[in-house]
Design a protein around this motif. Structure first.
Motif, PDB file in Angstrom:
ATOM      1  N   GLY A 164       0.809  -1.205   0.000  1.00 23.09           N
ATOM      2  CA  GLY A 164       0.000   0.000   0.000  1.00 23.09           C
ATOM      3  C   GLY A 164       0.846   1.260   0.000  1.00 23.09           C
ATOM      4  O   GLY A 164       0.519   2.245  -0.690  1.00 23.09           O
ATOM      5  N   GLN A 165       1.940   1.243   0.750  1.00 29.16           N
ATOM      6  CA  GLN A 165       2.821   2.409   0.777  1.00 29.16           C
ATOM      7  C   GLN A 165       3.438   2.652  -0.603  1.00 29.16           C
ATOM      8  O   GLN A 165       3.512   3.782  -1.079  1.00 29.16           O
ATOM      9  CB  GLN A 165       3.922   2.241   1.827  1.00 29.16           C
ATOM     10  CG  GLN A 165       4.739   3.513   2.021  1.00 29.16           C
ATOM     11  CD  GLN A 165       5.960   3.316   2.901  1.00 29.16           C
ATOM     12  OE1 GLN A 165       6.291   2.195   3.304  1.00 29.16           O
ATOM     13  NE2 GLN A 165       6.647   4.398   3.208  1.00 29.16           N
ATOM     14  N   ALA A 166       3.869   1.574  -1.244  1.00 29.54           N
ATOM     15  CA  ALA A 166       4.447   1.705  -2.586  1.00 29.54           C
ATOM     16  C   ALA A 166       3.424   2.270  -3.569  1.00 29.54           C
ATOM     17  O   ALA A 166       3.756   3.101  -4.431  1.00 29.54           O
ATOM     18  CB  ALA A 166       4.956   0.347  -3.072  1.00 29.54           C
ATOM     19  N   GLU A 167       2.166   1.850  -3.447  1.00 23.69           N
ATOM     20  CA  GLU A 167       1.120   2.365  -4.328  1.00 23.69           C
ATOM     21  C   GLU A 167       0.878   3.855  -4.102  1.00 23.69           C
ATOM     22  O   GLU A 167       0.598   4.607  -5.044  1.00 23.69           O
ATOM     23  CB  GLU A 167      -0.175   1.573  -4.108  1.00 23.69           C
ATOM     24  CG  GLU A 167      -0.095   0.143  -4.636  1.00 23.69           C
ATOM     25  CD  GLU A 167      -1.298  -0.699  -4.244  1.00 23.69           C
ATOM     26  OE1 GLU A 167      -2.100  -0.228  -3.388  1.00 23.69           O
ATOM     27  OE2 GLU A 167      -1.441  -1.832  -4.765  1.00 23.69           O
ATOM     28  N   LEU A 168       1.009   4.299  -2.856  1.00 24.18           N
ATOM     29  CA  LEU A 168       0.840   5.718  -2.557  1.00 24.18           C
ATOM     30  C   LEU A 168       1.984   6.549  -3.139  1.00 24.18           C
ATOM     31  O   LEU A 168       1.769   7.683  -3.594  1.00 24.18           O
ATOM     32  CB  LEU A 168       0.751   5.929  -1.039  1.00 24.18           C
ATOM     33  CG  LEU A 168      -0.536   5.419  -0.378  1.00 24.18           C
ATOM     34  CD1 LEU A 168      -0.406   5.508   1.142  1.00 24.18           C
ATOM     35  CD2 LEU A 168      -1.739   6.212  -0.861  1.00 24.18           C
ATOM     36  N   VAL A 169       3.193   5.984  -3.133  1.00 28.61           N
ATOM     37  CA  VAL A 169       4.318   6.679  -3.772  1.00 28.61           C
ATOM     38  C   VAL A 169       4.068   6.793  -5.272  1.00 28.61           C
ATOM     39  O   VAL A 169       4.310   7.845  -5.885  1.00 28.61           O
ATOM     40  CB  VAL A 169       5.647   5.949  -3.492  1.00 28.61           C
ATOM     41  CG1 VAL A 169       6.780   6.583  -4.294  1.00 28.61           C
ATOM     42  CG2 VAL A 169       5.987   5.991  -2.003  1.00 28.61           C
ATOM     43  N   GLN A 170       3.557   5.723  -5.862  1.00 31.65           N
ATOM     44  CA  GLN A 170       3.241   5.763  -7.291  1.00 31.65           C
ATOM     45  C   GLN A 170       2.175   6.821  -7.580  1.00 31.65           C
ATOM     46  O   GLN A 170       2.247   7.539  -8.595  1.00 31.65           O
ATOM     47  CB  GLN A 170       2.748   4.393  -7.767  1.00 31.65           C
ATOM     48  CG  GLN A 170       2.431   4.328  -9.258  1.00 31.65           C
ATOM     49  CD  GLN A 170       3.642   4.610 -10.126  1.00 31.65           C
ATOM     50  OE1 GLN A 170       4.657   3.934 -10.043  1.00 31.65           O
ATOM     51  NE2 GLN A 170       3.556   5.653 -10.963  1.00 31.65           N
ATOM     52  N   GLU A 214      11.942  -0.064  -3.284  1.00 30.44           N
ATOM     53  CA  GLU A 214      13.000   0.134  -4.275  1.00 30.44           C
ATOM     54  C   GLU A 214      12.468   0.329  -5.700  1.00 30.44           C
ATOM     55  O   GLU A 214      12.871   1.283  -6.390  1.00 30.44           O
ATOM     56  CB  GLU A 214      14.008  -1.014  -4.224  1.00 30.44           C
ATOM     57  CG  GLU A 214      15.209  -0.791  -5.124  1.00 30.44           C
ATOM     58  CD  GLU A 214      16.285  -1.850  -4.942  1.00 30.44           C
ATOM     59  OE1 GLU A 214      17.401  -1.634  -5.463  1.00 30.44           O
ATOM     60  OE2 GLU A 214      16.033  -2.872  -4.279  1.00 30.44           O
ATOM     61  N   PRO A 215      11.569  -0.531  -6.202  1.00 30.70           N
ATOM     62  CA  PRO A 215      11.107  -0.359  -7.590  1.00 30.70           C
ATOM     63  C   PRO A 215      10.395   0.966  -7.828  1.00 30.70           C
ATOM     64  O   PRO A 215      10.616   1.630  -8.851  1.00 30.70           O
ATOM     65  CB  PRO A 215      10.157  -1.547  -7.791  1.00 30.70           C
ATOM     66  CG  PRO A 215      10.568  -2.553  -6.769  1.00 30.70           C
ATOM     67  CD  PRO A 215      11.003  -1.758  -5.591  1.00 30.70           C
ATOM     68  N   VAL A 216       9.534   1.377  -6.897  1.00 25.77           N
ATOM     69  CA  VAL A 216       8.768   2.599  -7.120  1.00 25.77           C
ATOM     70  C   VAL A 216       9.647   3.837  -6.983  1.00 25.77           C
ATOM     71  O   VAL A 216       9.427   4.850  -7.665  1.00 25.77           O
ATOM     72  CB  VAL A 216       7.537   2.661  -6.178  1.00 25.77           C
ATOM     73  CG1 VAL A 216       7.929   2.983  -4.745  1.00 25.77           C
ATOM     74  CG2 VAL A 216       6.514   3.659  -6.705  1.00 25.77           C
ATOM     75  N   LEU A 217      10.670   3.775  -6.138  1.00 28.63           N
ATOM     76  CA  LEU A 217      11.585   4.912  -6.029  1.00 28.63           C
ATOM     77  C   LEU A 217      12.450   5.032  -7.280  1.00 28.63           C
ATOM     78  O   LEU A 217      12.863   6.139  -7.654  1.00 28.63           O
ATOM     79  CB  LEU A 217      12.444   4.796  -4.767  1.00 28.63           C
ATOM     80  CG  LEU A 217      11.680   4.962  -3.451  1.00 28.63           C
ATOM     81  CD1 LEU A 217      12.637   4.900  -2.265  1.00 28.63           C
ATOM     82  CD2 LEU A 217      10.886   6.270  -3.423  1.00 28.63           C
ATOM     83  N   ALA A 218      12.709   3.903  -7.938  1.00 20.96           N
ATOM     84  CA  ALA A 218      13.404   3.953  -9.228  1.00 20.96           C
ATOM     85  C   ALA A 218      12.539   4.693 -10.258  1.00 20.96           C
ATOM     86  O   ALA A 218      13.056   5.437 -11.105  1.00 20.96           O
ATOM     87  CB  ALA A 218      13.721   2.543  -9.709  1.00 20.96           C
ATOM     88  N   LYS A 219      11.227   4.521 -10.167  1.00 21.59           N
ATOM     89  CA  LYS A 219      10.313   5.227 -11.065  1.00 21.59           C
ATOM     90  C   LYS A 219      10.310   6.728 -10.770  1.00 21.59           C
ATOM     91  O   LYS A 219      10.222   7.546 -11.692  1.00 21.59           O
ATOM     92  CB  LYS A 219       8.902   4.648 -10.928  1.00 21.59           C
ATOM     93  CG  LYS A 219       8.760   3.220 -11.428  1.00 21.59           C
ATOM     94  CD  LYS A 219       7.330   2.725 -11.255  1.00 21.59           C
ATOM     95  CE  LYS A 219       7.188   1.281 -11.728  1.00 21.59           C
ATOM     96  NZ  LYS A 219       5.801   0.784 -11.536  1.00 21.59           N
ATOM     97  N   ALA A 220      10.395   7.074  -9.487  1.00 27.24           N
ATOM     98  CA  ALA A 220      10.465   8.497  -9.125  1.00 27.24           C
ATOM     99  C   ALA A 220      11.719   9.128  -9.706  1.00 27.24           C
ATOM    100  O   ALA A 220      11.679  10.234 -10.257  1.00 27.24           O
ATOM    101  CB  ALA A 220      10.440   8.652  -7.605  1.00 27.24           C
ATOM    102  N   LYS A 221      12.821   8.406  -9.607  1.00 27.25           N
ATOM    103  CA  LYS A 221      14.087   8.911 -10.150  1.00 27.25           C
ATOM    104  C   LYS A 221      13.991   9.077 -11.672  1.00 27.25           C
ATOM    105  O   LYS A 221      14.434  10.089 -12.232  1.00 27.25           O
ATOM    106  CB  LYS A 221      15.225   7.954  -9.797  1.00 27.25           C
ATOM    107  CG  LYS A 221      16.593   8.444 -10.222  1.00 27.25           C
ATOM    108  CD  LYS A 221      17.692   7.499  -9.747  1.00 27.25           C
ATOM    109  CE  LYS A 221      19.069   8.017 -10.162  1.00 27.25           C
ATOM    110  NZ  LYS A 221      20.153   7.118  -9.678  1.00 27.25           N
ATOM    111  N   ALA A 222      13.390   8.102 -12.345  1.00 26.86           N
ATOM    112  CA  ALA A 222      13.236   8.171 -13.799  1.00 26.86           C
ATOM    113  C   ALA A 222      12.350   9.349 -14.208  1.00 26.86           C
ATOM    114  O   ALA A 222      12.535   9.919 -15.286  1.00 26.86           O
ATOM    115  CB  ALA A 222      12.650   6.862 -14.318  1.00 26.86           C
ATOM    116  N   ALA A 223      11.417   9.704 -13.327  1.00 31.17           N
ATOM    117  CA  ALA A 223      10.515  10.825 -13.613  1.00 31.17           C
ATOM    118  C   ALA A 223      11.144  12.165 -13.238  1.00 31.17           C
ATOM    119  O   ALA A 223      10.512  13.213 -13.423  1.00 31.17           O
ATOM    120  CB  ALA A 223       9.200  10.635 -12.866  1.00 31.17           C
ATOM    121  N   GLY A 224      12.351  12.128 -12.690  1.00 31.41           N
ATOM    122  CA  GLY A 224      13.034  13.370 -12.309  1.00 31.41           C
ATOM    123  C   GLY A 224      12.516  13.985 -11.026  1.00 31.41           C
ATOM    124  O   GLY A 224      12.685  15.188 -10.791  1.00 31.41           O
TER     125      GLY A 224
END
Length: 333
Positions: free
Chosen positions: A93-99, A120-130
């Motif tokens: 649920g926390q990962a979904e909220l980050v997304q 880890e996976p969702v924070l990689a997406k944040a990094k990719a999104a700048g």
């Protein structure tokens, strides 16, 4: 002789204490009154409006996060930031909220890493999104690896070691370490730290922290079954209150100590129902995290040079109550 890690921690704590003193001192009483006890009220900066999300692992009813949010909100008010808070005790649920925060195209994300593998996976997406990320409170050892600018909080193992040393000094022989959220790496590190320096024995007890009657009953049953337990370490302020009640109902002579502060813990310190508390300054964690993201976006600043910025630990006893009462009453300590 101080070890390298101890020296680094001590130096960081001195810096943080100086910063905290500067923050309260520079505003003066007029600023304090306008803020309505730490809730903002000062004139905002002239930088463009931005949006910052904080996503924590908190369960419902955890007063610690109310204090973190107050600090974050005051920084947001000062920095012309729209502050968005959400939480979920379950890792998925926390990962979904980050997304969800990424999908909203926020300007920055503050996140806890209590259950790091899920993040880890969702924070990689944040990094990719700048989108820049600052981690707080838990999982400091994963922060840099996951691409965060920095981590703000306390080193949990060091905090646990401080508790173990204090219990040894008090002459305790058997300690019950109460973990109120299974799978939270920070809570496990605290108990491991206690075990590292305590000269007696340490036993962990897992309870359901979001179910107060169940948690209290579990502690009470353990104290009734094992009269040799002479110390109980709660890992959060709400659990400390339950431990005091459980001790009384069990007829136990164990003494209660706890991680974290709130107004009730300070009252119990004053009444000598809690012997000491470990303060990690949650208000400062929220304030510095939002402020760092604003500084990064407007001036390319990074706190700590990529290393953790420590806000604790400090042991607080009944002697500190007169100094802290007004701050805990307004919900900022």
């Amino acid at each position: 002789m101080l070890t390298t890690r101890t020296a680094r921690t001590a130096a960081a704590l001195i810096a943080v204490i100086a910063l905290a003193a500067g923050c309260s001192g520079s505003g003066g009483k007029d600023s304090e009154d306008k803020a309505d006890g730490g809730g903002g009220g000062g004139k905002a900066v002239s930088t463009p409006r931005m949006k910052i999300a904080m996503v924590s692992h908190s369960g419902e009813g955890d007063t610690f996060w109310d204090i973190v949010r107050k600090g974050a909100q005051q920084a947001a008010d000062k920095d012309n930031v729209q502050f968005l808070y959400s939480n979920d005790k379950e890792a998925k649920g926390q990962a979904e909220l980050v997304q969800a925060a990424i999908d909203k195209k926020v300007d920055g994300i503050v996140v806890t890493l209590a259950k790091p593998q899920a993040m880890e996976p969702v924070l990689a997406k944040a990094k990719a999104a700048g989108i820049p990320v600052v981690s707080i409170n838990s999982g400091s050892e994963f922060s840099q690896k996951f691409g965060a600018l920095s981590h703000i909080g306390q080193e949990e193992g060091v905090a646990g070691e401080a508790v173990g040393s204090e219990l040894t000094k008090q002459g305790k022989k058997k300690t019950l370490c109460v973990i109120h959220e299974q799978g939270n790496v920070s809570l496990e590190q605290r108990c491991d730290g206690v075990r590292k320096t305590f000269k007696g024995s340490v036993e962990n007890l897992n309870v359901e922290g979001t179910n107060a009657p169940s948690a209290q009953s579990s502690i009470e049953a353990k104290l009734q079954a094992d009269k040799d337990i002479d110390a109980v370490v709660a890992l959060g302020a709400p659990i400390a209150a339950l431990a005091v009640k459980a001790k009384d109902d069990a007829g136990s002579k164990a003494e209660i100590s706890t991680f974290d502060l709130n107004a009730e813990v300070v009252r119990r310190l004053k009444a000598k129902e809690v012997t000491f508390a470990v303060d990690q300054q949650p208000y400062l964690q929220g304030y510095l995290a939002v402020d760092e993201l604003w500084l990064y976006k407007t001036n390319a600043n990074v706190l700590g040079g990529g290393k953790p910025v420590f806000t604790g630990p400090a042991l607080v006893t009944e002697k500190d109550v007169p100094r802290l009462e007004k701050y805990t009453a307004r919900g900022t300590r």
